[in-house]
Design a protein around this motif. Sequence first.
Motif, PDB file in Angstrom:
ATOM      1  N   PHE A  65      -4.788  10.448  -1.195  1.00  0.00           N
ATOM      2  CA  PHE A  65      -4.267   9.378  -0.362  1.00  0.00           C
ATOM      3  C   PHE A  65      -2.850   9.071  -0.834  1.00  0.00           C
ATOM      4  CE2 PHE A  65      -8.842   8.701  -0.458  1.00  0.00           C
ATOM      5  CZ  PHE A  65      -9.149   8.421   0.868  1.00  0.00           C
ATOM      6  N   VAL A  66      -1.927   8.962   0.106  1.00  0.00           N
ATOM      7  CA  VAL A  66      -0.573   8.528  -0.207  1.00  0.00           C
ATOM      8  C   VAL A  66      -0.467   7.112   0.345  1.00  0.00           C
ATOM      9  CG1 VAL A  66       1.891   8.962   0.071  1.00  0.00           C
ATOM     10  CG2 VAL A  66       0.291  10.894  -0.114  1.00  0.00           C
ATOM     11  N   ASP A  67      -0.462   6.149  -0.568  1.00  0.00           N
ATOM     12  CA  ASP A  67      -0.555   4.737  -0.194  1.00  0.00           C
ATOM     13  C   ASP A  67       0.812   4.068  -0.147  1.00  0.00           C
ATOM     14  OD1 ASP A  67      -3.344   4.968  -0.221  1.00  0.00           O
ATOM     15  OD2 ASP A  67      -3.495   4.347  -2.313  1.00  0.00           O
ATOM     16  N   GLY A  68       1.062   3.336   0.931  1.00  0.00           N
ATOM     17  CA  GLY A  68       2.261   2.518   1.023  1.00  0.00           C
ATOM     18  C   GLY A  68       2.143   1.340   0.074  1.00  0.00           C
ATOM     19  N   TRP A 119       1.350   6.469  -4.976  1.00  0.00           N
ATOM     20  CA  TRP A 119       2.174   5.534  -4.228  1.00  0.00           C
ATOM     21  C   TRP A 119       3.192   6.355  -3.448  1.00  0.00           C
ATOM     22  CZ3 TRP A 119      -0.011   1.183  -3.622  1.00  0.00           C
ATOM     23  CH2 TRP A 119      -0.715   0.568  -4.650  1.00  0.00           C
ATOM     24  N   GLU A 120       3.469   5.935  -2.246  1.00  0.00           N
ATOM     25  CA  GLU A 120       4.377   6.661  -1.364  1.00  0.00           C
ATOM     26  C   GLU A 120       5.730   6.932  -2.026  1.00  0.00           C
ATOM     27  OE1 GLU A 120       5.857   6.340   3.255  1.00  0.00           O
ATOM     28  OE2 GLU A 120       5.400   4.483   2.192  1.00  0.00           O
ATOM     29  N   LYS A 121       6.311   5.919  -2.651  1.00  0.00           N
ATOM     30  CA  LYS A 121       7.629   6.100  -3.275  1.00  0.00           C
ATOM     31  C   LYS A 121       7.572   7.069  -4.446  1.00  0.00           C
ATOM     32  CE  LYS A 121       9.607   1.779  -1.715  1.00  0.00           C
ATOM     33  NZ  LYS A 121       9.998   0.419  -2.034  1.00  0.00           N
ATOM     34  N   VAL A 123       5.671   9.739  -4.571  1.00  0.00           N
ATOM     35  CA  VAL A 123       5.665  11.075  -3.956  1.00  0.00           C
ATOM     36  C   VAL A 123       7.084  11.442  -3.523  1.00  0.00           C
ATOM     37  CG1 VAL A 123       4.852  12.476  -2.014  1.00  0.00           C
ATOM     38  CG2 VAL A 123       3.252  10.967  -3.223  1.00  0.00           C
ATOM     39  N   LEU A 124       7.782  10.498  -2.915  1.00  0.00           N
ATOM     40  CA  LEU A 124       9.132  10.781  -2.432  1.00  0.00           C
ATOM     41  C   LEU A 124      10.115  11.015  -3.584  1.00  0.00           C
ATOM     42  CD1 LEU A 124       9.333   8.225   0.505  1.00  0.00           C
ATOM     43  CD2 LEU A 124       9.053  10.708   0.677  1.00  0.00           C
ATOM     44  N   LYS A 125       9.987  10.261  -4.668  1.00  0.00           N
ATOM     45  CA  LYS A 125      10.924  10.378  -5.788  1.00  0.00           C
ATOM     46  C   LYS A 125      10.539  11.463  -6.786  1.00  0.00           C
ATOM     47  CE  LYS A 125      12.400   5.547  -5.775  1.00  0.00           C
ATOM     48  NZ  LYS A 125      12.379   4.282  -6.514  1.00  0.00           N
ATOM     49  N   ASN A 126       9.238  11.703  -6.945  1.00  0.00           N
ATOM     50  CA  ASN A 126       8.750  12.633  -7.971  1.00  0.00           C
ATOM     51  C   ASN A 126       7.746  13.612  -7.376  1.00  0.00           C
ATOM     52  OD1 ASN A 126      10.102  11.163 -10.177  1.00  0.00           O
ATOM     53  ND2 ASN A 126       8.595   9.581  -9.739  1.00  0.00           N
ATOM     54  N   THR A 127       8.136  14.261  -6.299  1.00  0.00           N
ATOM     55  CA  THR A 127       7.219  15.153  -5.597  1.00  0.00           C
ATOM     56  C   THR A 127       6.628  16.200  -6.533  1.00  0.00           C
ATOM     57  OG1 THR A 127       8.574  14.870  -3.625  1.00  0.00           O
ATOM     58  CG2 THR A 127       6.959  16.666  -3.591  1.00  0.00           C
ATOM     59  N   GLU A 128       7.468  16.832  -7.316  1.00  0.00           N
ATOM     60  CA  GLU A 128       6.992  17.932  -8.170  1.00  0.00           C
ATOM     61  C   GLU A 128       5.991  17.447  -9.212  1.00  0.00           C
ATOM     62  OE1 GLU A 128       7.374  21.077  -7.318  1.00  0.00           O
ATOM     63  OE2 GLU A 128       8.477  20.220  -5.632  1.00  0.00           O
ATOM     64  N   GLU A 129       6.180  16.257  -9.724  1.00  0.00           N
ATOM     65  CA  GLU A 129       5.224  15.699 -10.695  1.00  0.00           C
ATOM     66  C   GLU A 129       3.874  15.448 -10.024  1.00  0.00           C
ATOM     67  OE1 GLU A 129       3.614  14.112 -14.246  1.00  0.00           O
ATOM     68  OE2 GLU A 129       5.282  15.448 -13.853  1.00  0.00           O
ATOM     69  N   CYS A 130       3.893  14.917  -8.807  1.00  0.00           N
ATOM     70  CA  CYS A 130       2.649  14.680  -8.074  1.00  0.00           C
ATOM     71  C   CYS A 130       1.945  16.000  -7.780  1.00  0.00           C
ATOM     72  CB  CYS A 130       2.931  13.921  -6.777  1.00  0.00           C
ATOM     73  SG  CYS A 130       3.594  12.251  -7.032  1.00  0.00           S
ATOM     74  N   VAL A 131       2.704  17.001  -7.355  1.00  0.00           N
ATOM     75  CA  VAL A 131       2.137  18.323  -7.075  1.00  0.00           C
ATOM     76  C   VAL A 131       1.528  18.894  -8.352  1.00  0.00           C
ATOM     77  CG1 VAL A 131       2.713  20.710  -6.457  1.00  0.00           C
ATOM     78  CG2 VAL A 131       3.629  18.811  -5.099  1.00  0.00           C
ATOM     79  N   ARG A 132       2.241  18.772  -9.468  1.00  0.00           N
ATOM     80  CA  ARG A 132       1.746  19.308 -10.740  1.00  0.00           C
ATOM     81  C   ARG A 132       0.420  18.661 -11.128  1.00  0.00           C
ATOM     82  NH1 ARG A 132       1.086  18.105 -15.614  1.00  0.00           N
ATOM     83  NH2 ARG A 132       2.210  16.151 -15.556  1.00  0.00           N
ATOM     84  N   LEU A 133       0.311  17.344 -10.941  1.00  0.00           N
ATOM     85  CA  LEU A 133      -0.941  16.655 -11.265  1.00  0.00           C
ATOM     86  C   LEU A 133      -2.100  17.183 -10.422  1.00  0.00           C
ATOM     87  CD1 LEU A 133       0.419  13.008 -11.616  1.00  0.00           C
ATOM     88  CD2 LEU A 133      -0.501  14.429 -13.451  1.00  0.00           C
ATOM     89  N   ILE A 134      -1.844  17.406  -9.150  1.00  0.00           N
ATOM     90  CA  ILE A 134      -2.894  17.923  -8.269  1.00  0.00           C
ATOM     91  C   ILE A 134      -3.257  19.351  -8.664  1.00  0.00           C
ATOM     92  CG2 ILE A 134      -3.475  18.561  -5.895  1.00  0.00           C
ATOM     93  CD1 ILE A 134      -1.460  16.275  -5.070  1.00  0.00           C
TER      94      ILE A 134
END
Length: 143
Positions: A65-68, A119-121, A123-134
Amino acid sequence: MQHPRSYDSTPEIRERMSKVSLKNGKAETLLAKRLWGLGYRYRKNYKKLPGSPDIAITKFKIVIFVDGEFWHGKDWENRKARLKHNREYWIEKIEENIARDKRVDMALSQMGWTPVHFWEKDVLKNTEECVRLIVDMLDGGRT
């Protein structure tokens, strides 16, 4: 006759609210495309699961979930204290969203799924970190 949940609003607020998108937002799309590019297949807004997760990686039973920040109550106690317009409406609305998120996560967990929230922001600011966690979660689940 007014809708029972109606509230006073300014034209500027109504205009801003009309632009709120519930599906396929920039952050969700960015994250999904990165995962797809890495070879992970998923369902978007998967209605067969509670909460219609933004991304459901069915092979691994992981939902994302990408939450606002406003809608899902990031830093809620501080933000709640700063609400000026329609306080009662927004407090009830956001607190119900927070409670629903918890109910959905519990239902998903009971079904054997792992819910992940960003959090939505973030994902937008740290996309690669979020992808790495997944990816770390997915690689840990490979057989």
